[in-house]
Design a protein around this motif. Structure first.
Motif, PDB file in Angstrom:
ATOM      1  N   VAL A   1       0.824  -1.206   0.000  1.00 38.17           N
ATOM      2  CA  VAL A   1       0.000   0.000   0.000  1.00 38.17           C
ATOM      3  C   VAL A   1       0.861   1.259   0.000  1.00 38.17           C
ATOM      4  O   VAL A   1       0.402   2.322  -0.428  1.00 38.17           O
ATOM      5  N   THR A   2       2.092   1.159   0.450  1.00 35.66           N
ATOM      6  CA  THR A   2       2.996   2.316   0.422  1.00 35.66           C
ATOM      7  C   THR A   2       3.802   2.375  -0.863  1.00 35.66           C
ATOM      8  O   THR A   2       4.651   3.252  -1.028  1.00 35.66           O
ATOM      9  N   GLY A   3       3.556   1.441  -1.770  1.00 36.91           N
ATOM     10  CA  GLY A   3       4.278   1.423  -3.037  1.00 36.91           C
ATOM     11  C   GLY A   3       5.151   0.192  -3.157  1.00 36.91           C
ATOM     12  O   GLY A   3       5.035  -0.775  -2.408  1.00 36.91           O
ATOM     13  N   ARG A   4       6.043   0.254  -4.098  1.00 38.76           N
ATOM     14  CA  ARG A   4       6.922  -0.866  -4.433  1.00 38.76           C
ATOM     15  C   ARG A   4       8.109  -0.934  -3.477  1.00 38.76           C
ATOM     16  O   ARG A   4       8.776   0.060  -3.227  1.00 38.76           O
ATOM     17  N   ILE A   5       8.363  -2.145  -2.964  1.00 41.12           N
ATOM     18  CA  ILE A   5       9.509  -2.369  -2.084  1.00 41.12           C
ATOM     19  C   ILE A   5      10.482  -3.278  -2.817  1.00 41.12           C
ATOM     20  O   ILE A   5      10.161  -4.424  -3.136  1.00 41.12           O
ATOM     21  N   ALA A   6      11.668  -2.744  -3.117  1.00 34.33           N
ATOM     22  CA  ALA A   6      12.720  -3.484  -3.803  1.00 34.33           C
ATOM     23  C   ALA A   6      14.045  -3.104  -3.151  1.00 34.33           C
ATOM     24  O   ALA A   6      14.439  -1.933  -3.165  1.00 34.33           O
ATOM     25  N   PHE A   7      14.714  -4.080  -2.559  1.00 32.66           N
ATOM     26  CA  PHE A   7      15.969  -3.823  -1.853  1.00 32.66           C
ATOM     27  C   PHE A   7      17.148  -3.800  -2.810  1.00 32.66           C
ATOM     28  O   PHE A   7      17.209  -4.574  -3.763  1.00 32.66           O
TER      29      PHE A   7
ATOM     30  N   PRO B   1      16.010   2.268  -2.364  1.00 34.62           N
ATOM     31  CA  PRO B   1      16.291   3.601  -2.908  1.00 34.62           C
ATOM     32  C   PRO B   1      15.208   4.164  -3.825  1.00 34.62           C
ATOM     33  O   PRO B   1      15.113   5.385  -3.970  1.00 34.62           O
ATOM     34  N   ALA B   2      14.398   3.317  -4.419  1.00 30.97           N
ATOM     35  CA  ALA B   2      13.390   3.811  -5.354  1.00 30.97           C
ATOM     36  C   ALA B   2      12.008   3.889  -4.699  1.00 30.97           C
ATOM     37  O   ALA B   2      10.998   3.927  -5.396  1.00 30.97           O
TER      38      ALA B   2
END
Length: 108
Positions: free
Chosen positions: A75-81, A88-89
């Motif tokens: 719900v807070t957007g895309r999570i990519a480590f 960072p994005a």
């Protein structure tokens, strides 16, 4: 101001989250803390389902999220480590305080 989440965001994922939050906490509206916690719990649940309870497997699976494995869409957007464990994005939204209320700026 910029934040990771505002309750007024559009989209089905957010609508489901806001509905679930309203059922759990009558009369309350979620904020960025609740939304971020919701995302992390769901990300961890999916990782545990896929990797089991082994600590190293959990860490390795999380580290691969958004790398060679798909990013997590929350719900807070895309999570990519990234390789440092940062996100960072991570998207942010812009809100404005008017009459004591923080609202989403139009066009987001």
């Amino acid at each position: 101001m910029s934040v990771a989440y505002l309750v007024d965001q559009t989209g089905e994922r957010n609508a489901q989250f806001v509905g679930a939050y309203a059922r759990a906490y009558a009369g309350e509206r979620p904020d960025h803390r609740g939304a971020s916690t919701y995302d992390i719990i769901h990300l961890l649940a999916s990782v545990l389902t896929e990797s089991g309870a082994d600590r190293r497997a959990i860490r390795d699976r999380l580290a691969r999220t958004g790398g060679d494995l798909p990013a997590f869409e929350g719900v807070t957007g895309r999570i990519a480590f990234d390789t440092h464990g940062d996100v960072p994005a991570k998207s942010v939204v812009i809100g404005t305080v008017r009459d004591g209320q923080l609202t989403l700026e139009p066009g987001q």
